[in-house]
Scaffold this motif. Sequence first.
Motif, mmCIF file in Angstrom:
data_model
loop_
_atom_site.group_PDB
_atom_site.id
_atom_site.type_symbol
_atom_site.label_atom_id
_atom_site.label_comp_id
_atom_site.label_asym_id
_atom_site.label_seq_id
_atom_site.Cartn_x
_atom_site.Cartn_y
_atom_site.Cartn_z
ATOM 1 N N HIS A 193 0.855 -1.181 0.000
ATOM 2 C CA HIS A 193 0.000 0.000 0.000
ATOM 3 C C HIS A 193 0.897 1.240 0.000
ATOM 4 N N THR A 194 0.333 2.374 -0.398
ATOM 5 C CA THR A 194 1.075 3.638 -0.389
ATOM 6 C C THR A 194 0.265 4.705 0.319
ATOM 7 N N MET A 195 0.879 5.372 1.298
ATOM 8 C CA MET A 195 0.254 6.527 1.942
ATOM 9 C C MET A 195 1.023 7.772 1.526
ATOM 10 N N VAL A 196 0.297 8.890 1.394
ATOM 11 C CA VAL A 196 0.892 10.115 0.871
ATOM 12 C C VAL A 196 0.816 11.222 1.910
ATOM 13 N N PHE A 197 1.971 11.836 2.201
ATOM 14 C CA PHE A 197 2.042 13.025 3.056
ATOM 15 C C PHE A 197 2.632 14.144 2.205
ATOM 16 N N ASP A 198 1.783 15.046 1.708
ATOM 17 C CA ASP A 198 2.233 16.113 0.797
ATOM 18 C C ASP A 198 2.975 15.474 -0.374
ATOM 19 N N ASP A 199 4.291 15.723 -0.475
ATOM 20 C CA ASP A 199 5.047 15.155 -1.604
ATOM 21 C C ASP A 199 5.744 13.843 -1.236
ATOM 22 N N LEU A 200 5.543 13.398 -0.008
ATOM 23 C CA LEU A 200 6.214 12.180 0.460
ATOM 24 C C LEU A 200 5.302 10.968 0.295
ATOM 25 N N GLU A 201 5.801 9.946 -0.391
ATOM 26 C CA GLU A 201 5.058 8.700 -0.558
ATOM 27 C C GLU A 201 5.741 7.600 0.260
ATOM 28 N N ILE A 202 4.965 6.923 1.087
ATOM 29 C CA ILE A 202 5.486 5.833 1.901
ATOM 30 C C ILE A 202 4.837 4.529 1.446
ATOM 31 N N VAL A 203 5.661 3.600 0.999
ATOM 32 C CA VAL A 203 5.192 2.267 0.606
ATOM 33 C C VAL A 203 5.271 1.401 1.860
ATOM 34 N N TRP A 204 4.167 0.738 2.199
ATOM 35 C CA TRP A 204 4.132 0.090 3.513
ATOM 36 C C TRP A 204 3.168 -1.100 3.544
ATOM 37 N N HIS A 205 3.313 -1.876 4.593
ATOM 38 C CA HIS A 205 2.316 -2.879 4.969
ATOM 39 C C HIS A 205 2.518 -3.205 6.445
ATOM 40 N N ASN A 206 1.447 -3.531 7.111
ATOM 41 C CA ASN A 206 1.567 -3.965 8.507
ATOM 42 C C ASN A 206 1.113 -5.417 8.609
ATOM 43 N N GLY A 207 1.247 -5.966 9.805
ATOM 44 C CA GLY A 207 0.853 -7.357 9.995
ATOM 45 C C GLY A 207 0.417 -7.620 11.418
ATOM 46 N N GLY A 208 -0.398 -8.640 11.581
ATOM 47 C CA GLY A 208 -0.839 -9.010 12.918
ATOM 48 C C GLY A 208 -1.352 -10.436 12.951
ATOM 49 N N THR A 209 -0.852 -11.225 13.893
ATOM 50 C CA THR A 209 -1.414 -12.548 14.169
ATOM 51 C C THR A 209 -1.821 -12.545 15.640
ATOM 52 N N GLY A 210 -2.087 -13.701 16.210
ATOM 53 C CA GLY A 210 -2.633 -13.745 17.559
ATOM 54 C C GLY A 210 -1.807 -13.035 18.610
ATOM 55 N N GLY A 211 -0.466 -13.118 18.505
ATOM 56 C CA GLY A 211 0.383 -12.523 19.528
ATOM 57 C C GLY A 211 1.461 -11.613 18.989
ATOM 58 N N TYR A 212 1.284 -11.106 17.747
ATOM 59 C CA TYR A 212 2.323 -10.286 17.121
ATOM 60 C C TYR A 212 1.703 -9.110 16.360
ATOM 61 N N ARG A 213 2.446 -7.982 16.313
ATOM 62 C CA ARG A 213 2.098 -6.854 15.452
ATOM 63 C C ARG A 213 3.385 -6.356 14.799
ATOM 64 N N THR A 214 3.314 -6.048 13.487
ATOM 65 C CA THR A 214 4.514 -5.697 12.739
ATOM 66 C C THR A 214 4.228 -4.579 11.739
ATOM 67 N N PHE A 215 5.297 -3.915 11.307
ATOM 68 C CA PHE A 215 5.196 -2.856 10.296
ATOM 69 C C PHE A 215 6.470 -2.862 9.467
ATOM 70 N N ALA A 216 6.328 -2.666 8.155
ATOM 71 C CA ALA A 216 7.475 -2.493 7.270
ATOM 72 C C ALA A 216 7.123 -1.420 6.256
ATOM 73 N N GLY A 217 8.060 -0.511 6.003
ATOM 74 C CA GLY A 217 7.787 0.542 5.037
ATOM 75 C C GLY A 217 9.046 1.289 4.650
ATOM 76 N N PHE A 218 8.940 2.049 3.550
ATOM 77 C CA PHE A 218 10.075 2.849 3.091
ATOM 78 C C PHE A 218 9.562 4.030 2.278
ATOM 79 N N ILE A 219 10.415 5.041 2.167
ATOM 80 C CA ILE A 219 10.068 6.223 1.384
ATOM 81 C C ILE A 219 10.312 5.913 -0.085
ATOM 82 N N LYS A 220 9.267 6.050 -0.882
ATOM 83 C CA LYS A 220 9.385 5.739 -2.308
ATOM 84 C C LYS A 220 10.326 6.745 -2.972
ATOM 85 N N GLY A 221 11.330 6.221 -3.641
ATOM 86 C CA GLY A 221 12.311 7.090 -4.277
ATOM 87 C C GLY A 221 13.276 7.702 -3.292
ATOM 88 N N GLY A 222 13.181 7.329 -2.031
ATOM 89 C CA GLY A 222 14.043 7.886 -0.994
ATOM 90 C C GLY A 222 15.053 6.882 -0.497
#
Length: 574
Positions: free
Chosen positions: A298-327
Amino acid sequence: MLKKVLAIFYLAGVLTACQAQTPLSEEVKANIKLRVDNGMNTGIVVGLIDTKGTSYFSYGVKSLDTKEIVDEYSIFEIGSITKTFTGILLAESILKNEMKLDDPLQLYLPQGVLAPTRNGESIKLVHMANHTSSLPRMPSNFNPSNPANPFADYSEKQLYEFLESYELPRDIGSQYEYSNYAMGLLGHILAAKQESTYEELLIERIAKPLGLKDTRIALTSSMKKNLAMGHSGGVEVENWDIPTLAGAGAIRSNAVDMLNYLVVNMGIEKSSLYSAMQLTHQNSRIEGTSPIVGLGWHTMVFDDLEIVWHNGGTGGYRTFAGFIKGGDKGVVVLSNSNAGVDDIGIHILHPDSPLKEIKPSIGAKLQEIIDTQGIETAMGTYWDLKKNKAEEFDFTEGQLNRLGYEYLNKKEVKKALAVFKLNIEAFPNSFNVYAGYGEAQLKHGDKEASIVNYRKSIKLNPGNLEAIKKLKELGVNPENIIEEIVVDEKVLATYIGKYELAPNFILTVSKEGNQLKAQATAQPEFPVFPKSENVFYFKVVEAQLTFNQNEDGKVESVTLHQAGQQIVGKKLEK
């Protein structure tokens, strides 16, 4: 091929040894420490990457029992971040001319299995990868025999039976609806096309080429040794096994591997997989529609900044991974508890995005006073601070509950009794605090007082499984305590709908006759039972739902009560 694998292993060593140009801020470190110290998260590992290398910050433990600390090599379930791997497997098949994005799903199904259509249109592979297939979040025939490991017995037969029986509620491609089922099915057919399992395909096409030796579904011996156990509400829970819907969330990994995964996604290190990765980052939906989704990412946009990301969750875990597109900045956040960490990852990439405010635990403050000045001084200090400095500390019931159990585990029963009693005075309508007090009284040898408090706990929450179990052990029939409540079907109908408890975490409430049911994201559906007209409890987990009305009498939200926490979810418009 051998040279490429060796080169990537060398890169991993270099990146681990170098310090990222932008270290983790003291604000983020302090925030993480408070989350762990307050019991929200058991352990958190953050990995940060830029063109200069990587850095890691770890805090907390793998298990509350062993107290072994987490680090960048600790293994976590990454949950739905798996979907980005599934997207890359699809993209690579596209670039190899093995498949096409516009291929209909039907083309890859076993003979005799028919995919649903709508208005003459078929579900295409791209629709499955960007959550516009019109397939639901979870299949209706998802009824696990073990709710603590809910996906383990969901079979290929059930996968296809649901597909054939499902009637699409809207035009294909017309609307985004996050679907674990669709992504799981996509991973399944990708593997079937290659006559392999999803894990075999993952290892062959992504893990081995990138040198991700600790990114697997089945735990290797070294992964088992480094496994951070999952926790929910401060209690250790089972790991999830996801054989049939593996492509939706089955992968386990660590921060080192995940940063080496991101470094190639970001183009900092080139790989034969980079073209496929780039394809997964590109918007695959109609321009201008929201959210922006590629193939998995997925991509979220903050003004001119695009962040490519995804999160995750199972019964006992929560996770996040993302990076600045073109950054040049990427981040992974891994936690072995079910308290979200998305805000940490997003803040690191976009510092103007706020971190959750975490206040110091009143439990930690009281422990300091109890151990140095005595119980009586601590009790008085509690009420003084609650009256005069309530905004400075986290006064939720879970803080004292954790302290009480910490004293119980240390066999300091008198201190535990004092803390649990204080919690009852502060939260007289909470079933959880009476159960804790009852357990402490039982360890103190006061059986009758223990029974009284377990009975109070069950009256407040008839679904308190632990209290029910304890009373049975003490020779008391808990069924005589539970009052049967009947709620009018017209009232029940007003509760039907979807409630957003957190981003990408939806509670769906439905009704079958006079039986209300609730299903959280990536979890099975369970019946809930009335304690009053607007308060319902689960029998399979210690949790309750309170449906909240506005001034006009319309249901506008639901409050989930679990493990001493209250999470409010706004009712979404249909």
